[in-house]
Design an enzyme around this catalytic site. Structure first.
Site, PDB file in Angstrom:
ATOM      1  N   PRO A 165       0.091   1.296  13.169  1.00 54.40           N
ATOM      2  CA  PRO A 165      -0.204  -0.462  13.690  1.00 54.40           C
ATOM      3  C   PRO A 165      -0.216  -0.341  15.437  1.00 54.40           C
ATOM      4  O   PRO A 165       0.444  -0.556  15.719  1.00 54.40           O
ATOM      5  CB  PRO A 165       0.483  -1.408  12.911  1.00 54.40           C
ATOM      6  CG  PRO A 165       1.057  -0.501  11.977  1.00 54.40           C
ATOM      7  CD  PRO A 165       0.850   0.988  11.821  1.00 54.40           C
ATOM      8  N   GLU A 166      -1.068  -0.413  16.051  1.00 55.49           N
ATOM      9  CA  GLU A 166      -0.936  -0.585  17.734  1.00 55.49           C
ATOM     10  C   GLU A 166      -1.759  -2.241  17.453  1.00 55.49           C
ATOM     11  O   GLU A 166      -1.536  -2.634  16.959  1.00 55.49           O
ATOM     12  CB  GLU A 166      -1.612   0.214  18.439  1.00 55.49           C
ATOM     13  CG  GLU A 166      -1.001   1.750  18.420  1.00 55.49           C
ATOM     14  CD  GLU A 166      -1.711   3.007  18.368  1.00 55.49           C
ATOM     15  OE1 GLU A 166      -1.964   2.328  19.996  1.00 55.49           O
ATOM     16  OE2 GLU A 166      -1.989   4.202  18.427  1.00 55.49           O
TER      17      GLU A 166
ATOM     18  N   HIS B 152       6.895  -0.528  -2.413  1.00 54.88           N
ATOM     19  CA  HIS B 152       7.963  -0.817  -0.990  1.00 54.88           C
ATOM     20  C   HIS B 152       7.920  -1.847   0.111  1.00 54.88           C
ATOM     21  O   HIS B 152       7.576  -2.319   0.906  1.00 54.88           O
ATOM     22  CB  HIS B 152       7.057   0.623  -0.286  1.00 54.88           C
ATOM     23  CG  HIS B 152       7.125   1.436   0.201  1.00 54.88           C
ATOM     24  ND1 HIS B 152       9.313   1.587  -0.285  1.00 54.88           N
ATOM     25  CD2 HIS B 152       6.514   2.646  -0.560  1.00 54.88           C
ATOM     26  CE1 HIS B 152       8.566   3.564  -0.777  1.00 54.88           C
ATOM     27  NE2 HIS B 152       7.189   3.654  -0.994  1.00 54.88           N
TER      28      HIS B 152
ATOM     29  N   ARG C 277       7.886   3.183   5.110  1.00 56.54           N
ATOM     30  CA  ARG C 277       9.321   3.787   5.763  1.00 56.54           C
ATOM     31  C   ARG C 277      10.123   2.517   7.072  1.00 56.54           C
ATOM     32  O   ARG C 277      11.326   2.944   7.252  1.00 56.54           O
ATOM     33  CB  ARG C 277       9.004   4.147   7.179  1.00 56.54           C
ATOM     34  CG  ARG C 277       8.164   6.134   6.817  1.00 56.54           C
ATOM     35  CD  ARG C 277       7.437   6.732   7.675  1.00 56.54           C
ATOM     36  NE  ARG C 277       5.714   7.097   7.070  1.00 56.54           N
ATOM     37  CZ  ARG C 277       5.451   8.081   7.642  1.00 56.54           C
ATOM     38  NH1 ARG C 277       6.015   8.017   7.935  1.00 56.54           N
ATOM     39  NH2 ARG C 277       3.780   8.781   6.652  1.00 56.54           N
TER      40      ARG C 277
END
Length: 318
Positions: free
Chosen positions: A2-3, A118, A137
């Site tokens: 994601p940018e 997650h 992560r």
DNA sequence: CTCGATCCCTGGACGC
DNA sequence: TGCGTCCAGGGATCGA
């Protein structure tokens, strides 16, 4: 990853999906990516999600209103003076800051849907749904901030590349000797640009990633700003780039990756001149570029010839 | 001021 | 099939 365009995509989706809803419950699993998990548990219940917007690579869930009982008690205990100092006086802005890191996502679910492996945050909403944060992560970040603390946090970041004027952008870029790639990635210079869109805009503007910002002419800086804006707008239109698993709130993948000209294309032909796209480390990030279209600065050119391949031996352990 | 190195974390790719 | 190893990446931090 994601940018700016991906975060914008998620934020727009959430604005439609959850703006106006009230948070009724908070359940946390792993919390090591949060500034202060207890503040999130304490402050969120009872708050209304006024709107969701993007700020750089962050999503800002603007919150208003009601406090949980615990929060109220907490406030009274600390006294009014302390509250004012921390900028939590009545009516001051409050927000949940969410950074998606590399693998983060935020989506709505029916409460009975099973949790992903997650999924670490479940915000129960007043319509029975759940707003969930999932991040394999946990490179993301989540923080509840209010008042001056929130304002100070937001001040750390640089200009929004979509809003920056020619003068402002040129000044930011040409005022530093750091390499242009590093400047684009530096969130305190420009907020929201990551590795993909840095490489894409540099290729479009024909600027080598290792050039010093100060070495750019006014014309080059303006070309870079224009290309960056054009690329970001187009990417937003296509709901961002999906490299591995990015999806928007509707589970839809982005499509901008089909328009990448250099990112991830090392070894392939430059779409402008046919030369082979190369990849080198700049600012610690893999940087894709065309050595013909994007002329290297002297130092980098010398380095490129000398340096063969510097492999680092991993820290074996376990 | 600018730099590189290191750490955080996990899934996926790759080699054997 | 199943290990081990490496790599990706944003950001914080630290020492050069």
């Amino acid at each position: 990853m994601p940018e700016l365009p991906e975060v914008e995509t998620v934020a727009r989706g959430l604005q439609i999906a959850v703006a106006g809803r009230r948070i009724v419950s908070v359940t946390l699993r792993k919390t090591d990516f949060m500034d202060d998990p207890s503040a999130i548990e304490r402050e969120l219940p009872g708050k209304k999600i006024e709107r969701v917007e993007r700020y750089g690579k962050f999503m800002l869930l603007q919150l208003t209103g009601g406090e949980g009982k615990a929060a109220e008690r907490h406030r009274v205990e600390r006294g009014k003076k302390k509250i004012l100092e921390e900028g939590e006086a009545e009516g001051s802005p409050r927000a949940l800051l969410v950074h998606l890191g590399m693998t983060g996502n935020m989506t709505t679910h029916f409460a009975e849907q099973p949790l992903g492996k997650h999924t670490h945050v479940m915000l129960g909403l007043d319509d029975g749904r759940e707003l969930r944060y999932t991040d394999a992560r946990r490179f993301g970040r989540m923080a509840y901030l209010a008042g001056e603390t929130l304002a100070a946090e937001l001040r750390r970041f640089g200009a929004d590349p979509l809003l920056a004027s020619a003068e402002e952008f040129a000044e930011l870029i040409r005022g530093s000797k750091a390499r242009i790639k590093a400047l684009l990635l530096d969130q305190s210079v420009v907020r929201g640009v990551g590795n993909i869109y840095a490489d894409e805009s540099l290729w479009s503007a024909r600027i080598h990633p290792a050039r010093s910002g100060a070495s750019l002419s006014l014309k080059e800086a303006e070309m870079l700003r224009k290309m960056l804006q054009k690329i970001l707008r187009k990417a937003i239109e296509l709901r961002g780039s999906t490299i591995s698993d990015f999806v928007d709130g509707d589970g839809l993948a982005g499509e901008y990756q089909q328009h990448h000209k250099v990112y991830g294309r090392d070894g392939q032909k430059c779409l402008r001149c046919g030369a082979k796209i190369k990849c080198m480390l700049v600012a610690g990030r893999s940087s894709h570029y065309c050595a013909v279209c994007q002329r290297a600065p002297r130092v980098a050119r010398r380095k490129e010839k000398k340096t063969k391949r510097t492999r680092r031996v991993g820290t074996s352990k376990k």
